[in-house]
Design an enzyme around this catalytic site. Structure first.
Site, PDB file in Angstrom:
ATOM      1  N   TYR A 270       0.717  -1.043  -0.092  1.00 33.53           N
ATOM      2  CA  TYR A 270       0.062  -0.138   0.176  1.00 33.53           C
ATOM      3  C   TYR A 270       0.736   1.174  -0.056  1.00 33.53           C
ATOM      4  O   TYR A 270       1.720   1.276   0.850  1.00 33.53           O
ATOM      5  CB  TYR A 270      -1.075   0.091   1.165  1.00 33.53           C
ATOM      6  CG  TYR A 270      -1.940  -0.925   1.118  1.00 33.53           C
ATOM      7  CD1 TYR A 270      -3.017  -1.041   0.256  1.00 33.53           C
ATOM      8  CD2 TYR A 270      -1.827  -2.202   2.132  1.00 33.53           C
ATOM      9  CE1 TYR A 270      -4.017  -1.861   0.182  1.00 33.53           C
ATOM     10  CE2 TYR A 270      -3.225  -3.070   1.971  1.00 33.53           C
ATOM     11  CZ  TYR A 270      -3.906  -3.080   1.103  1.00 33.53           C
ATOM     12  OH  TYR A 270      -5.102  -3.795   1.041  1.00 33.53           O
ATOM     13  N   ASP A 318      -3.053  -8.711   6.287  1.00 35.82           N
ATOM     14  CA  ASP A 318      -2.782 -10.208   6.524  1.00 35.82           C
ATOM     15  C   ASP A 318      -1.769 -10.872   5.704  1.00 35.82           C
ATOM     16  O   ASP A 318      -1.736 -12.045   5.378  1.00 35.82           O
ATOM     17  CB  ASP A 318      -4.383 -10.823   5.838  1.00 35.82           C
ATOM     18  CG  ASP A 318      -5.627  -9.897   6.437  1.00 35.82           C
ATOM     19  OD1 ASP A 318      -5.776 -10.191   7.474  1.00 35.82           O
ATOM     20  OD2 ASP A 318      -6.228  -9.349   5.522  1.00 35.82           O
TER      21      ASP A 318
END
Ligand SMILES: *Cc1c(COP(=O)(O)O)cnc(C)c1O
Length: 375
Positions: A270, A318
């Site tokens: 990200y 995750d």
């Protein structure tokens, strides 16, 4: 939270290390001292019931937990030793504690008065320990008048069995003893005001015991030492030396689930905080901050196969990615946190890396990670 048993990631706990650490501490106790194993917060992330069962095998005298539910969990698992809840339990649950033979901490006079009403209604007697705030500023009596009033209230009061009186140190892990000694004096003052004769007068946590602080304590509330970790908050390499040998019990292990090449200019994660400056091999590991492995670990080196590889890009919820030095097979073992205290990814060094303490790193690893026990 459901444990992820169909993913290759788990927290491993070396039970031989747990037993060994407790045995070492029991040997270190003064002749009149007993050991209560602190297994709050799911035994600092190691699994409360399993750790408690091992602790019973090596002869602990009792347990401490933080909240009533943790005590009830131990009782349900068949633990029969004394259990003390160290935090403040709402008065309305005093009867529940009494019925389950669980000892509660008394933070102040009002708590006593209110719980008496609750207990006498149900014709129950509750085991209690009086907490003294000698300098932690957290819970317990800090005024003479109130402490004396509590003593008077308890004299010949059949709703309570006063088992103990204790305090907690703010800085037993420090080289500078001045604040610690202040607390010792303050506690001694309250001991003089005591009109009862509790079985347990206790002050020692792991630090006070393993750094040989000169203070009387009928029992040691032994927490972090069980898990093989030095309570010193100094950075790795400059911790105070412990009087006993400690062996870390926890490791956090996973596997590579994907290995692929990214090209110059491609980002990872990200926000693309990492950009490849050449062709690079990226490995993906199926754990992230939702497992308690926080985003601050970006850049930390973890062991993949036999190589230490940096986490590149932001840690996702995750998954996380590492930069590999060469092509490695899917399924290659990854040690995120090692139980070897000398490894660059020891829990202590991991904690230093994220500006925290190993207590926190261990506790944060949550229930989505199954605990696997060996030895
Ligand atoms: C957590 C706790 C302990 C155990 O501390 P360690 O540093 O883990 O040994 C002891 N006493 C109290 C009151 C605590 O809250």
């Amino acid at each position: 939270m459901i444990p992820g048993i169909h993913r290759p990631a788990a927290v491993y706990v070396d039970l031989a290390a747990i037993r060994q650490n407790i045995k070492e501490e029991i040997k270190h106790l003064r002749p009149d001292q007993k050991l209560f194993a602190v297994v709050k917060a799911n035994a600092y992330g190691h699994g409360a019931v399993r750790v408690a069962q091992e602790a019973v095998k090596v002869g602990v005298s009792g347990f401490c937990v933080a909240i009533l539910d943790e005590a009830l969990e131990l009782r349900r698992a068949g633990i029969i030793q004394p259990i003390l809840v160290l935090g403040v339990t709402p008065v309305k649950y005093a009867s529940l504690a009494a019925v389950n033979d669980i000892s509660l901490t008394v933070p102040n006079l009002k708590w006593l008065q209110d719980s008496e009403a609750e207990l006498s209604q149900n014709h129950l007697q509750l085991k209690i320990h009086l907490a003294v705030d000698s300098g932690m500023g957290r819970i317990g009596f800090s005024e003479d008048d109130e402490f004396i009033a509590a003593n008077d209230f308890l004299l010949n009061n059949s709703n309570f069995n006063v088992e103990g009186m204790f305090t907690h140190f703010a800085s037993a892990d420090s080289n500078d003893d001045s604040y610690f000694l202040n607390q010792v004096d303050r506690f001694a003052h309250f001991k003089k005001l005591l009109k009862l004769k509790p079985r347990w007068i206790h002050v020692d946590n792991t630090a006070a015991s393993v750094f040989n602080k000169k203070v009387h304590s009928d029992l040691v509330r032994f927490g972090i030492g069980i898990y093989g970790l030095n309570p010193s908050s100094n950075p790795a390499g400059s911790e105070l030396k412990t009087a006993i040998k400690l062996k870390p019990a926890m490791s956090f292990v996973s596997e590579l689930v994907q290995v692929h090449t990214i090209h110059k200019g491609q980002g990872v994660g990200y926000g693309s905080t990492y950009i490849a400056d050449q062709d690079e091999i990226i490995g993906t590991i199926p754990v992230g901050y939702a497992d308690g492995f926080i985003r601050k670990f970006q850049g930390f080196k973890i062991k993949v196969g036999s190589e230490y590889c940096p986490i590149v890009g932001r840690v996702c919820m995750d998954q996380l990615m590492v930069k590999l030095p060469c092509k490695m097979a899917v399924g290659t073992k990854v040690i995120l946190i090692s139980n070897d205290p000398d490894a660059p990814n020891s829990i202590k060094k991991a904690a230093d890396y994220v500006d925290s303490i190993h207590y926190e790193v261990a506790c944060l690893l949550d229930d989505r990670l199954p605990r696997k026990y060996y030895n």
